[in-house]
Enzyme design. Structure first.
Site, mmCIF file in Angstrom:
data_model
loop_
_atom_site.group_PDB
_atom_site.id
_atom_site.type_symbol
_atom_site.label_atom_id
_atom_site.label_comp_id
_atom_site.label_asym_id
_atom_site.label_seq_id
_atom_site.Cartn_x
_atom_site.Cartn_y
_atom_site.Cartn_z
ATOM 1 N N TYR A 60 1.898 3.719 9.733
ATOM 2 C CA TYR A 60 1.263 2.934 8.665
ATOM 3 C C TYR A 60 1.512 1.443 8.922
ATOM 4 O O TYR A 60 0.581 0.642 8.987
ATOM 5 C CB TYR A 60 1.839 3.373 7.313
ATOM 6 C CG TYR A 60 1.514 2.452 6.150
ATOM 7 C CD1 TYR A 60 0.251 2.461 5.566
ATOM 8 C CD2 TYR A 60 2.477 1.582 5.622
ATOM 9 C CE1 TYR A 60 -0.049 1.633 4.497
ATOM 10 C CE2 TYR A 60 2.180 0.749 4.549
ATOM 11 C CZ TYR A 60 0.923 0.777 3.993
ATOM 12 O OH TYR A 60 0.628 -0.063 2.938
ATOM 13 N N LYS A 70 -1.034 -1.534 9.909
ATOM 14 C CA LYS A 70 -1.227 -2.633 8.942
ATOM 15 C C LYS A 70 -1.057 -3.981 9.668
ATOM 16 O O LYS A 70 -1.726 -4.958 9.339
ATOM 17 C CB LYS A 70 -0.250 -2.546 7.767
ATOM 18 C CG LYS A 70 -0.472 -1.423 6.773
ATOM 19 C CD LYS A 70 -1.804 -1.443 6.053
ATOM 20 C CE LYS A 70 -1.907 -2.390 4.884
ATOM 21 N NZ LYS A 70 -3.222 -2.258 4.181
HETATM 22 N N1 LIG Z 1 1.085 1.002 -3.085
HETATM 23 C C1 LIG Z 1 1.918 0.108 -2.572
HETATM 24 O O1 LIG Z 1 3.087 0.026 -2.935
HETATM 25 C C2 LIG Z 1 1.417 -0.862 -1.543
HETATM 26 C C3 LIG Z 1 0.116 -0.803 -1.065
HETATM 27 N N2 LIG Z 1 -0.320 -1.726 -0.153
HETATM 28 C C4 LIG Z 1 -1.701 -1.685 0.313
HETATM 29 O O2 LIG Z 1 -2.554 -1.761 -0.806
HETATM 30 C C5 LIG Z 1 -3.763 -1.077 -0.538
HETATM 31 C C6 LIG Z 1 -4.059 -0.152 -1.693
HETATM 32 O O3 LIG Z 1 -2.991 0.765 -1.835
HETATM 33 P P1 LIG Z 1 -3.011 1.879 -2.960
HETATM 34 O O4 LIG Z 1 -3.923 1.485 -4.044
HETATM 35 O O5 LIG Z 1 -1.600 2.195 -3.247
HETATM 36 O O6 LIG Z 1 -3.641 3.106 -2.144
HETATM 37 P P2 LIG Z 1 -4.581 4.282 -2.630
HETATM 38 O O7 LIG Z 1 -4.415 5.394 -1.650
HETATM 39 O O8 LIG Z 1 -4.371 4.589 -4.066
HETATM 40 O O9 LIG Z 1 -6.050 3.656 -2.483
HETATM 41 C C7 LIG Z 1 -6.735 3.551 -1.269
HETATM 42 C C8 LIG Z 1 -8.166 4.048 -1.466
HETATM 43 O O10 LIG Z 1 -8.865 3.928 -0.221
HETATM 44 C C9 LIG Z 1 -9.555 5.163 0.012
HETATM 45 N N3 LIG Z 1 -9.803 5.353 1.422
HETATM 46 C C10 LIG Z 1 -8.951 5.829 2.363
HETATM 47 N N4 LIG Z 1 -9.569 5.927 3.547
HETATM 48 C C11 LIG Z 1 -10.841 5.487 3.362
HETATM 49 C C12 LIG Z 1 -11.957 5.357 4.223
HETATM 50 N N5 LIG Z 1 -11.912 5.727 5.500
HETATM 51 N N6 LIG Z 1 -13.103 4.865 3.717
HETATM 52 C C13 LIG Z 1 -13.183 4.527 2.400
HETATM 53 N N7 LIG Z 1 -12.155 4.648 1.546
HETATM 54 C C14 LIG Z 1 -11.004 5.121 2.016
HETATM 55 C C15 LIG Z 1 -8.604 6.181 -0.559
HETATM 56 O O11 LIG Z 1 -9.231 7.453 -0.716
HETATM 57 P P3 LIG Z 1 -8.286 8.761 -0.597
HETATM 58 O O12 LIG Z 1 -7.296 8.670 -1.711
HETATM 59 O O13 LIG Z 1 -9.231 9.888 -0.708
HETATM 60 O O14 LIG Z 1 -7.621 8.667 0.760
HETATM 61 C C16 LIG Z 1 -8.232 5.527 -1.870
HETATM 62 O O15 LIG Z 1 -9.198 5.736 -2.864
HETATM 63 C C17 LIG Z 1 -3.579 -0.391 0.801
HETATM 64 O O16 LIG Z 1 -4.199 -1.157 1.795
HETATM 65 C C18 LIG Z 1 -2.087 -0.414 1.022
HETATM 66 O O17 LIG Z 1 -1.784 -0.479 2.398
HETATM 67 C C19 LIG Z 1 0.509 -2.710 0.299
HETATM 68 C C20 LIG Z 1 1.786 -2.796 -0.132
HETATM 69 C C21 LIG Z 1 2.361 -1.883 -1.076
#
Ligand SMILES: NC(=O)C1=CN([C@@H]2O[C@H](COP(=O)(O)OP(=O)(O)OC[C@H]3O[C@@H](n4cnc5c(N)ncnc54)[C@H](OP(=O)(O)O)[C@@H]3O)[C@@H](O)[C@H]2O)C=CC1
Ligand SMILES: CC(C)=CCC[C@@H](C)[C@H]1CC[C@H]2C3=C(CC[C@]12C)[C@@]1(C)CCC(=O)C[C@@H]1CC3
Length: 339
Positions: free
Chosen positions: A138, A142
């Site tokens: 991951y 990133k």
């Molecule tokens: N949560 C945290 O603590 C942190 C998060 N981040 C970053 O923040 C961002 C959001 O995180 P978060 O909201 O927690 O993650 P989530 O998994 O809740 O949200 C990500 C969304 O993207 C969708 N997704 C995944 N793959 C694809 C694809 N190929 N095409 C279209 N959509 C896709 C997922 O669908 P599905 O669920 O079906 O896979 C999901 O709906 C990410 O980039 C993460 O790296 C950064 C630091 C901390």
């Protein structure tokens, strides 16, 4: 083209949905592009598709000036090919689609973990080098993703980019932090504190992360310092990792962990379990609770300075940590002990 037309890639996810709701409140016209549609909201148009599919993306980016990219596979996955395909190849596709659709600004949700190697970071600034030995796939992807987006920033082409690096996002509807914690407690495994329990960590309330994204979008201009830069967005109130976990647990009716275990011992066991899981993978898939990444997150200092975000975009976290914890605990009545 209106400057208030945007697309949120990953808008069905935890952060993405909070971002969409806030953007709508602020008068933006919002498209969501996501692999799944998780909800409906008046004024929001959903486009279901994979971000690796440029043609599908182009439909969702039509007449849009701002793109927020907050889609990623879940950090807990160990599928290296999936991370490569979505975070690296997919982000390249997002950039190409933005160019072709005439998008002016791309705001990437990166992560403060791009500089984390499993050892202490205290008040880390954005000029820390990227992790040379990223702690998992991951983080590895990133890093590549952030580099791609920041390098794509071009004032000449009228395409401006910025990366937001949140840390430890939590809040209502988070499918990771509180559910993992409660699941671990329900299985009777939340009895131990790894190390002496004094390690400070940033946990960031989801609405503060959203605020940072919107500020970045609104301050990103050709003559602003934001172009091609990364920004830490945190609650700016580092807290002891184990105090934070204990407050959530106690708020939900579970006991706080009490017994201390040496960090190196637990890390060693986690590494061994990870190796065993790797060797056995062709025969059986095991998902240990104590991964080396989780032990490192639970037992080291990792908190970051958001001075750059304060200076360049006037960032201040709107929701203080204690208020954020109360709101979060109240939002999970179904995870209360005995519920
Ligand atoms: N949560 C945290 O603590 C942190 C998060 N981040 C970053 O923040 C961002 C959001 O995180 P978060 O909201 O927690 O993650 P989530 O998994 O809740 O949200 C990500 C969304 O993207 C969708 N997704 C995944 N793959 C694809 C694809 N190929 N095409 C279209 N959509 C896709 C997922 O669908 P599905 O669920 O079906 O896979 C999901 O709906 C990410 O980039 C993460 O790296 C950064 C630091 C901390
Ligand atoms: C600050 C930051 C980046 C937080 C990310 C959230 C998750 C990585 C944590 C959410 C629940 C945590 C947790 C553990 C490690 C880190 C989390 C997964 C443990 C596995 C640590 C060791 C234990 O004793 C059990 C913990 C369960 C909860």
């Amino acid at each position: 083209m209106s400057s208030k037309r945007c697309t949120v890639i990953g808008g069905s996810g935890f952060l993405g949905r909070h971002l969409v709701e806030r953007l709508v409140d602020r008068g933006y016209t919002v498209n969501v592009f996501d692999i799944r549609q998780a909800y409906e909201l008046p004024g929001v148009t959903f486009h279901q598709g994979d971000l690796c599919d440029k043609q599908a993306l182009l439909v969702a980016l039509k007449d849009v000036s701002i793109v927020f990219h907050c889609a990623s596979p879940a950090p807990g996955s160990d599928d290296r090919a999936l991370f490569q395909r979505v975070n690296i190849d997919g982000t390249q596709t997002v950039i190409q689609a933005c160019h072709e659709a005439g998008v002016q600004k791309l705001i990437l949700t990166s992560s403060a973990s791009v500089v984390f190697e499993g050892t202490d970071i205290k008040n880390g600034r954005e000029d820390l080098p990227y992790a040379k030995k990223p702690i998992d796939y991951y983080t590895e992807t990133k890093i590549q993703q952030e580099k791609l987006v920041l390098e794509a920033c071009s004032k000449e082409k009228g395409f401006l980019t910025v990366a937001i690096r949140p840390h430890g996002i939590f809040g209502p509807r988070d499918p990771q932090l509180v559910p993992i914690l409660v699941d671990t407690a329900r299985r009777g495994k939340m009895k131990f504190i790894i190390g002496d329990g004094s390690n400070l960590v940033d946990f960031t309330y989801v609405e503060n992360v959203v605020h940072g994204h919107i500020l970045a979008a609104e301050h990103l201009k050709a003559d602003s310092p934001l172009c091609g830069q990364a920004y830490h967005i945190t609650n700016d109130e580092p807290v002891r990792f184990w105090d934070f976990m204990s407050q959530i647990l106690v708020g939900l009716g579970y006991s706080a962990p009490r017994y201390h275990l040496p960090y190196t011992l637990v890390y060693g066991i986690a590494l061994l379990l990870w190796l065993i899981a790797l060797v056995l993978r062709p025969l059986i898939r095991i998902k240990p609770t104590f991964t080396p990444m989780r032990v490192a997150l639970a037992g080291t200092h990792h908190y970051y300075s958001c001075t750059r975000a304060k200076k360049d975009m006037g960032y201040q976290p709107p929701v203080p940590l204690q208020e954020a914890i109360v709101r979060t605990v109240e939002s999970y009545p179904h995870l209360q002990k005995g519920a």
